[in-house]
Design an enzyme around this catalytic site. Structure first.
Site, PDB file in Angstrom:
ATOM      1  N   HIS A   1      57.490  49.817  37.013  1.00 34.07           N
ATOM      2  CA  HIS A   1      58.260  48.577  37.075  1.00 34.07           C
ATOM      3  C   HIS A   1      59.013  48.303  35.778  1.00 34.07           C
ATOM      4  O   HIS A   1      59.442  47.174  35.531  1.00 34.07           O
ATOM      5  CB  HIS A   1      57.362  47.386  37.427  1.00 34.07           C
ATOM      6  CG  HIS A   1      56.539  47.595  38.664  1.00 34.07           C
ATOM      7  ND1 HIS A   1      57.083  47.633  39.932  1.00 34.07           N
ATOM      8  CD2 HIS A   1      55.208  47.813  38.822  1.00 34.07           C
ATOM      9  CE1 HIS A   1      56.120  47.847  40.815  1.00 34.07           C
ATOM     10  NE2 HIS A   1      54.977  47.971  40.176  1.00 34.07           N
TER      11      HIS A   1
ATOM     12  N   GLU B   1      63.861  36.610  39.456  1.00 27.70           N
ATOM     13  CA  GLU B   1      63.558  35.797  38.281  1.00 27.70           C
ATOM     14  C   GLU B   1      64.801  35.669  37.416  1.00 27.70           C
ATOM     15  O   GLU B   1      65.806  36.340  37.634  1.00 27.70           O
ATOM     16  CB  GLU B   1      62.434  36.435  37.460  1.00 27.70           C
ATOM     17  CG  GLU B   1      62.803  37.820  36.936  1.00 27.70           C
ATOM     18  CD  GLU B   1      61.662  38.470  36.178  1.00 27.70           C
ATOM     19  OE1 GLU B   1      61.088  37.803  35.299  1.00 27.70           O
ATOM     20  OE2 GLU B   1      61.354  39.636  36.451  1.00 27.70           O
TER      21      GLU B   1
ATOM     22  N   ARG C   1      66.966  35.374  27.938  1.00 28.79           N
ATOM     23  CA  ARG C   1      67.158  36.119  26.684  1.00 28.79           C
ATOM     24  C   ARG C   1      68.167  37.218  26.918  1.00 28.79           C
ATOM     25  O   ARG C   1      68.635  37.426  28.035  1.00 28.79           O
ATOM     26  CB  ARG C   1      65.831  36.732  26.238  1.00 28.79           C
ATOM     27  CG  ARG C   1      65.200  37.606  27.328  1.00 28.79           C
ATOM     28  CD  ARG C   1      63.999  38.368  26.870  1.00 28.79           C
ATOM     29  NE  ARG C   1      63.248  38.979  27.951  1.00 28.79           N
ATOM     30  CZ  ARG C   1      63.580  40.109  28.570  1.00 28.79           C
ATOM     31  NH1 ARG C   1      64.677  40.756  28.230  1.00 28.79           N
ATOM     32  NH2 ARG C   1      62.814  40.596  29.540  1.00 28.79           N
TER      33      ARG C   1
END
Length: 614
Positions: A218, A270, A274
């Protein structure tokens, strides 16, 4: 105006931010742990402040210590980079409370998107409740984390409880928050994301799309922009959803909204508050410096009403010190040489001679290619990686080259299951058959005053090398005209360069030796003693540490005398931000257990012994 920036990070991203700061005339401040005292980012900054210790928890994750460092060094702004404290609202608030400029979104925006469950609620979505057979497969994810930590795929209902417990434990260890949730797992989906940039005046840019589908555990390995094969309608939908997410939290600065795409359907995953590791592909396609834009936005400047137009295609590959053929095991040691041909961008936190330790992520560099078309960019990147000089620990360089040239990737048919299907083939040994001979000839150069020639017949010279898991024996003779080997003409041989001719084809080999490690073009060899040490053997069933690290868990109820099954997880090691399972090599009995939670182990340390049933 910002005059001095402290980067609350290390390695490649710190060096990347420093590069832009130098271009803008902004002074730079680094922070460094004891393990990074001689790291490139420490050396490149105008000023550097020590963070005593080596573990992330006592250095790069200590927000109070970093704020103090910024004040002591006279910095007036803090850039968080990515990872560590970059998405920590408390740290952002502490920076602002200290009177410093925070180069990032507001603490409130970070908090709103920090939990994946809260982020989904903001987008009008919700995770799964009670899971049934009809919901399978599902994905267990940490609410507060990323980078593959606290994430498990569940394909059978009876595996769910164990997956939840395992994910909670890993999430609590990695992020200090054990909350997890469950969502549908999309088989053969694509990981697509949108780069956003927002100012304080209400303008939000959606800078194209990126495909990050090639992942291991992942975690992304190869990324590109724009994401190939998306319809105009789907691209517009992704842009709209990304802008909607940014406006929902009054976002300011650079961020990324991530999706899982199946066909023409997009599932929100999500929002990362940043800069992303893969931001260079967006920079090269849109001709922008995202770090420079972050600083300008932090100073209050407005973005243009519309983003610049996209041009061409960019592809990025992450070069890791790891062995993909051994369950992606991270590697440590000295990086003797790192050189990449021109024509591509190299973002790195290492130079020749730097050490690769056990405390941090094993990424050595990012290599990025840009060209008018996707096919040209992919070819350019694969060629640059193939010709790159990477001497030191085992890396994933060969895997990257093979991945970029795989028909699924070149045909833009990849998805997040790419390595699950193809890893064995992509990591199958394919050493150059003449590399051992070239190594032997280079090693022999100059060892004898008379070149090794004898006027009477003699036994051939014999040398042995290991290439991966295989051993190779080389035989050659010294003659009046120089060394010779069966079927091969030796046209030239010295300590660093060997030229061989076979069937009329001439090939040149560049050879470098570092102790027992020999690098021949792209092949890594280990010189073996002529006669193996008969005492250097372990009992059958011995399990040794594949890398230096920390024992974080031992299987519940496991003790000497326990019966174990083939492949059963026995204990877990943590090294370089990744967790590695040590499993039973066969069904049998655990006859020895030499590991305990919290124990530091070195590579090759004996962890346990399993006596097979047969």
């Amino acid at each position: 105006m910002i005059t001095s920036v402290l980067v609350a990070n290390r390695g490649e991203i710190a060096c990347r931010v420093f590069r832009t700061c130098r271009d803008l005339g902004v002074r730079t401040v680094a922070v460094y742990s004891d393990a990074d005292a001689n790291a490139l980012h420490t050396r490149e900054a105008d000023t550097a402040v020590r963070l005593p210790g080596a573990a992330p928890s006592e250095t790069y994750l200590d927000g109070a210590l970093i704020v103090k460092a910024a004040l002591d060094a006279g910095a007036d702004a803090v850039h968080p980079g990515y990872g560590f404290l970059s998405e920590n609202a408390g740290f952002a608030r502490a920076v602002l409370d200290a009177g410093l400029v925070w180069i990032g979104p507001s603490p409130e925006a970070i908090e709103a998107m920090a939990s994946k469950t809260q982020a989904k609620e903001l987008m009008g979505l919700a995770p799964l409740g009670e899971v049934t057979e009809a919901d399978l497969p599902v994905l267990v994810k940490a609410a507060a984390g990323g980078g593959g930590r606290g994430m498990r795929i569940v394909r059978r209902l009876d595996e769910l409880d164990a997956a939840l417990a395992s994910a909670r434990a890993e999430a609590a260890s990695a992020f200090g928050d054990g909350e997890v949730f469950v969502e549908p797992y999309v088989e053969r989906g694509r990981h697509v994301e949108v780069q956003i940039l927002a100012d304080t005046h209400g303008t939000v840019w959606a800078l194209g799309t990126r495909d990050c589908s090639l992942q291991r555990r992942h975690q992304k390995v190869i990324e590109e922009s724009p994401a190939p094969g998306l319809s105009d309608a789907l691209t517009a939908e992704l842009h709209a959803l990304a802008v909607r997410a940014a406006r929902a939290v009054d976002y300011v600065g650079a961020g990324t909204v991530e999706f899982l795409v199946a066909g023409d359907t997009a599932h929100f995953l999500e929002m990362n508050t940043r800069l992303q590791v893969e931001h260079p592909v967006t920079e090269m396609v849109f001709g922008v410096d995202l770090v420079a834009e972050q600083l300008r936005i932090a100073e209050g400047h407005a973005l243009d009403p519309e983003p610049p137009p996209a041009r061409g295609h960019a592809v990025e590959a992450r070069l890791y010190a790891e062995d993909p053929a051994r369950d992606w095991a991270p590697q440590t040691g000295t990086l003797h040489r790192l050189a990449v041909p021109g024509g591509v961008r190299l973002d790195t936190g290492f130079t020749d001679g730097d050490g690769i330790g056990v405390h941090y992520d094993p990424m050595l560099a990012k290599v990025i290619a840009h060209a008018p078309t996707r096919a040209e960019a992919v070819r350019r990147l694969a060629g640059a990686l193939e010709r790159a000089t990477v001497h030191g620990p085992v890396t994933n360089r060969d895997l990257l080259v093979r991945s970029l040239r795989h028909e699924e990737f070149t045909g833009a048919r990849m998805d997040t299951g790419f390595y699950d299907r193809h890893l064995a083939g992509l990591t199958a040994p394919a050493p150059d058959p003449y590399a051992p001979l070239a190594a032997a000839l280079a090693d022999a150069h100059g060892r004898s005053r008379f070149g090794g020639f004898r006027n009477v017949p003699s036994q051939p010279q014999v040398k042995r090398y290991a290439v991966g898991e295989e051993e190779h024996e080389v035989r050659y003779r010294h003659t009046r005209t120089g060394p010779e080997a069966d079927g091969v003409r030796v046209l030239h041989a010295d300590a660093h360069r060997v030229v061989l001719e076979t069937d009329g084809v001439r090939r040149t080999f560049e050879v470098a030796r570092y102790g027992d490690e020999v690098q021949v073009n792209g092949t890594r060899l280990t010189a073996l003693p002529r006669f193996p040490d008969p005492t250097a053997q372990l009992a059958p069933g011995s399990l040794v540490a594949p890398m230096p690290g920390t024992v974080v868990r031992v299987a519940d109820g496991l003790a000497e005398g326990s019966a174990v099954e083939d492949g059963q997880p026995l204990l877990w090691l943590e090294a370089m931000k990744m967790e590695h399972r040590i499993t039973a090599p066969a069904a049998g009995t655990l006859t020895a257990l030499h590991a305990a939670p919290g124990q530091q182990v070195s590579v090759g340390a004996l962890l346990a012994v399993v006596q097979p049933s047969d």
